[in-house]
Design a protein around this motif. Structure first.
Motif, PDB file in Angstrom:
ATOM      1  N   VAL A  95       0.853  -1.072  -0.053  1.00  0.00           N
ATOM      2  CA  VAL A  95      -0.163   0.070  -0.049  1.00  0.00           C
ATOM      3  C   VAL A  95       0.908   1.310  -0.205  1.00  0.00           C
ATOM      4  O   VAL A  95       1.874   1.243   0.710  1.00  0.00           O
ATOM      5  CB  VAL A  95      -0.881   0.010   1.082  1.00  0.00           C
ATOM      6  CG1 VAL A  95      -1.864   1.417   1.633  1.00  0.00           C
ATOM      7  CG2 VAL A  95      -1.924  -1.276   1.420  1.00  0.00           C
ATOM      8  N   VAL A  96       0.467   2.269  -0.754  1.00  0.00           N
ATOM      9  CA  VAL A  96       1.222   3.596  -0.805  1.00  0.00           C
ATOM     10  C   VAL A  96       0.355   4.698  -0.859  1.00  0.00           C
ATOM     11  O   VAL A  96      -0.795   4.483  -1.692  1.00  0.00           O
ATOM     12  CB  VAL A  96       1.983   3.615  -2.113  1.00  0.00           C
ATOM     13  CG1 VAL A  96       2.721   4.965  -2.286  1.00  0.00           C
ATOM     14  CG2 VAL A  96       3.198   2.501  -2.274  1.00  0.00           C
ATOM     15  N   LYS A  97       0.618   5.631   0.216  1.00  0.00           N
ATOM     16  CA  LYS A  97      -0.212   6.927   0.033  1.00  0.00           C
ATOM     17  C   LYS A  97       0.559   7.919  -0.674  1.00  0.00           C
ATOM     18  O   LYS A  97       1.521   8.313  -0.380  1.00  0.00           O
ATOM     19  CB  LYS A  97      -0.651   7.353   1.660  1.00  0.00           C
ATOM     20  CG  LYS A  97      -1.255   8.567   1.559  1.00  0.00           C
ATOM     21  CD  LYS A  97      -1.530   9.017   2.800  1.00  0.00           C
ATOM     22  CE  LYS A  97      -2.824  10.329   2.828  1.00  0.00           C
ATOM     23  NZ  LYS A  97      -2.837  10.530   4.345  1.00  0.00           N
ATOM     24  N   SER A  98      -0.031   8.396  -1.753  1.00  0.00           N
ATOM     25  CA  SER A  98       0.561   9.477  -2.489  1.00  0.00           C
ATOM     26  C   SER A  98       0.543  10.836  -1.825  1.00  0.00           C
ATOM     27  O   SER A  98      -0.464  11.418  -1.452  1.00  0.00           O
ATOM     28  CB  SER A  98      -0.370   9.453  -3.974  1.00  0.00           C
ATOM     29  OG  SER A  98       0.235  10.721  -4.636  1.00  0.00           O
ATOM     30  N   ILE A 107      -0.541  -1.437  -4.658  1.00  0.00           N
ATOM     31  CA  ILE A 107       0.551  -1.626  -5.775  1.00  0.00           C
ATOM     32  C   ILE A 107       0.582  -2.931  -5.842  1.00  0.00           C
ATOM     33  O   ILE A 107       0.610  -3.796  -4.538  1.00  0.00           O
ATOM     34  CB  ILE A 107       1.719  -0.765  -5.624  1.00  0.00           C
ATOM     35  CG1 ILE A 107       2.441  -1.085  -4.414  1.00  0.00           C
ATOM     36  CG2 ILE A 107       1.191   0.786  -5.619  1.00  0.00           C
ATOM     37  CD1 ILE A 107       3.807  -0.599  -4.207  1.00  0.00           C
ATOM     38  N   LYS A 108       0.902  -3.443  -7.025  1.00  0.00           N
ATOM     39  CA  LYS A 108       1.027  -4.966  -7.470  1.00  0.00           C
ATOM     40  C   LYS A 108       2.121  -5.022  -8.489  1.00  0.00           C
ATOM     41  O   LYS A 108       2.431  -4.510  -9.155  1.00  0.00           O
ATOM     42  CB  LYS A 108      -0.042  -5.408  -8.026  1.00  0.00           C
ATOM     43  CG  LYS A 108      -1.453  -5.268  -7.113  1.00  0.00           C
ATOM     44  CD  LYS A 108      -2.689  -5.472  -8.060  1.00  0.00           C
ATOM     45  CE  LYS A 108      -3.910  -5.144  -7.131  1.00  0.00           C
ATOM     46  NZ  LYS A 108      -4.063  -3.630  -6.678  1.00  0.00           N
ATOM     47  N   VAL A 109       3.087  -6.088  -8.140  1.00  0.00           N
ATOM     48  CA  VAL A 109       4.165  -6.533  -9.021  1.00  0.00           C
ATOM     49  C   VAL A 109       3.767  -8.114  -9.162  1.00  0.00           C
ATOM     50  O   VAL A 109       3.749  -8.942  -8.294  1.00  0.00           O
ATOM     51  CB  VAL A 109       5.323  -6.370  -8.405  1.00  0.00           C
ATOM     52  CG1 VAL A 109       6.639  -6.936  -9.497  1.00  0.00           C
ATOM     53  CG2 VAL A 109       5.424  -4.910  -8.411  1.00  0.00           C
ATOM     54  N   LEU A 127      11.163  12.073  -3.697  1.00  0.00           N
ATOM     55  CA  LEU A 127      11.317  11.513  -2.278  1.00  0.00           C
ATOM     56  C   LEU A 127      11.019  12.785  -1.533  1.00  0.00           C
ATOM     57  O   LEU A 127      11.619  13.846  -1.431  1.00  0.00           O
ATOM     58  CB  LEU A 127      12.697  10.812  -2.131  1.00  0.00           C
ATOM     59  CG  LEU A 127      13.020  10.580  -0.713  1.00  0.00           C
ATOM     60  CD1 LEU A 127      11.943   9.460  -0.202  1.00  0.00           C
ATOM     61  CD2 LEU A 127      14.172  10.059  -0.517  1.00  0.00           C
ATOM     62  N   ALA A 128       9.790  12.590  -0.650  1.00  0.00           N
ATOM     63  CA  ALA A 128       9.249  13.460   0.252  1.00  0.00           C
ATOM     64  C   ALA A 128       9.168  12.624   1.547  1.00  0.00           C
ATOM     65  O   ALA A 128      10.187  12.599   2.375  1.00  0.00           O
ATOM     66  CB  ALA A 128       8.097  13.748   0.077  1.00  0.00           C
ATOM     67  N   THR A 129       8.070  12.184   2.020  1.00  0.00           N
ATOM     68  CA  THR A 129       8.270  11.315   2.955  1.00  0.00           C
ATOM     69  C   THR A 129       8.590   9.841   3.018  1.00  0.00           C
ATOM     70  O   THR A 129       8.924   9.308   4.259  1.00  0.00           O
ATOM     71  CB  THR A 129       6.805  11.420   3.640  1.00  0.00           C
ATOM     72  OG1 THR A 129       5.891  10.550   2.717  1.00  0.00           O
ATOM     73  CG2 THR A 129       6.017  12.890   3.967  1.00  0.00           C
ATOM     74  N   GLY A 130       8.812   9.513   2.027  1.00  0.00           N
ATOM     75  CA  GLY A 130       9.134   8.038   1.837  1.00  0.00           C
ATOM     76  C   GLY A 130       8.099   7.102   1.636  1.00  0.00           C
ATOM     77  O   GLY A 130       8.389   5.732   1.830  1.00  0.00           O
ATOM     78  N   GLN A 134       8.611   2.982   0.712  1.00  0.00           N
ATOM     79  CA  GLN A 134       8.397   1.862   1.700  1.00  0.00           C
ATOM     80  C   GLN A 134       7.460   0.897   1.094  1.00  0.00           C
ATOM     81  O   GLN A 134       7.689  -0.216   1.238  1.00  0.00           O
ATOM     82  CB  GLN A 134       7.648   2.665   2.969  1.00  0.00           C
ATOM     83  CG  GLN A 134       8.508   3.289   3.694  1.00  0.00           C
ATOM     84  CD  GLN A 134       7.703   4.017   5.043  1.00  0.00           C
ATOM     85  OE1 GLN A 134       6.721   4.277   5.072  1.00  0.00           O
ATOM     86  NE2 GLN A 134       8.674   4.708   5.976  1.00  0.00           N
ATOM     87  N   GLY A 135       6.459   1.469   0.099  1.00  0.00           N
ATOM     88  CA  GLY A 135       5.603   0.382  -0.256  1.00  0.00           C
ATOM     89  C   GLY A 135       6.274  -0.489  -1.271  1.00  0.00           C
ATOM     90  O   GLY A 135       6.222  -1.893  -1.248  1.00  0.00           O
ATOM     91  N   LEU A 136       7.366   0.114  -2.175  1.00  0.00           N
ATOM     92  CA  LEU A 136       8.152  -0.522  -2.999  1.00  0.00           C
ATOM     93  C   LEU A 136       8.932  -1.510  -2.256  1.00  0.00           C
ATOM     94  O   LEU A 136       9.563  -2.860  -2.639  1.00  0.00           O
ATOM     95  CB  LEU A 136       9.083   0.169  -4.027  1.00  0.00           C
ATOM     96  CG  LEU A 136       8.177   1.236  -5.024  1.00  0.00           C
ATOM     97  CD1 LEU A 136       8.978   2.218  -5.542  1.00  0.00           C
ATOM     98  CD2 LEU A 136       7.569   0.069  -5.980  1.00  0.00           C
ATOM     99  N   SER A 137       9.742  -0.982  -1.122  1.00  0.00           N
ATOM    100  CA  SER A 137      10.568  -1.816  -0.087  1.00  0.00           C
ATOM    101  C   SER A 137       9.742  -3.162   0.156  1.00  0.00           C
ATOM    102  O   SER A 137      10.482  -4.065   0.322  1.00  0.00           O
ATOM    103  CB  SER A 137      11.173  -1.213   1.019  1.00  0.00           C
ATOM    104  OG  SER A 137      11.948  -0.203   0.199  1.00  0.00           O
TER     105      SER A 137
END
Length: 190
Positions: A95-98, A107-109, A127-130, A134-137
């Motif tokens: 999950v990513v918050k824009s 998000i999905k891979v 890169l702002a808050t990250g 974090q979601g990609l990590s």
């Protein structure tokens, strides 16, 4: 990267105390010559780390991730924000918050594109808050892939996302580091 900083000063627009609009060259309309040089620069920074995949988030990270992958001669994978009929249920999810859109994405891979043992360079436009990183990590963790670094076009250092990942021991390479938008002007970190 001086070339990117110059372009930001010439064509970027500060919208308020924490938003920089660069949609005329980086993330809506893309300047291919600039992105080509940015990809080459990013690839040089990570050339000796054995990168096997570049991972980004659709949509705005794709141009820089693509040119970086081209110079490193590795595949680029982007996490999808929307479900597609061609995307199977065999996916890693997070999950990513824009920050700019104020929307939360799942998000999905596809699991066949990121596998255990991959050495992943995560690339993004901002890169702002990250939150995106974090979601990609998390996707990389699920895949049992190693993160070798984070390549960023523009980092807003006053929002501490970069500090968070550097404090964890990661190589965060940002091509332009902005310390503030005081007085409606971009101020780069010295």
């Amino acid at each position: 990267m001086k070339l990117l900083e110059t372009k930001i000063l010439e064509a970027g627009h500060v919208l308020d105390s924490d938003i920089l609009k660069v949609d005329n060259f980086l993330n809506h309309q893309v300047d291919p010559n600039l992105l080509n040089k940015m990809g080459e620069d990013m690839a040089k920074h990570y050339a000796n780390l054995g990168v096997t995949k570049i991972l980004t988030l659709e949509v705005s990270g794709i141009p820089l991730a693509f040119t970086t992958a081209l110079y490193l001669n590795v595949p680029m994978v982007y996490a999808k924000k929307t479900k597609s009929v061609t995307l199977t249920d065999e996916v890693y999810t997070s999950v990513v918050k824009s920050f700019t859109k104020k929307i939360t994405y799942d998000i999905k891979v596809d699991k066949k594109f990121l596998v255990p043992g991959d050495k992943v360079l995560i690339v993004d436009d901002f890169l702002a808050t990250g939150a995106a990183l974090q979601g990609l990590s998390e996707i990389c963790k699920q895949a049992e892939a190693e993160i070798v670094g984070y390549g960023i076009a523009i980092e807003k250092t006053f929002q501490n996302g970069g500090k968070y990942f550097r404090d964890l021991g990661y190589d965060v390479y940002s091509q332009a580091m902005i310390s503030s938008f005081e007085g409606g002007k971009v101020h780069f970190q010295a």
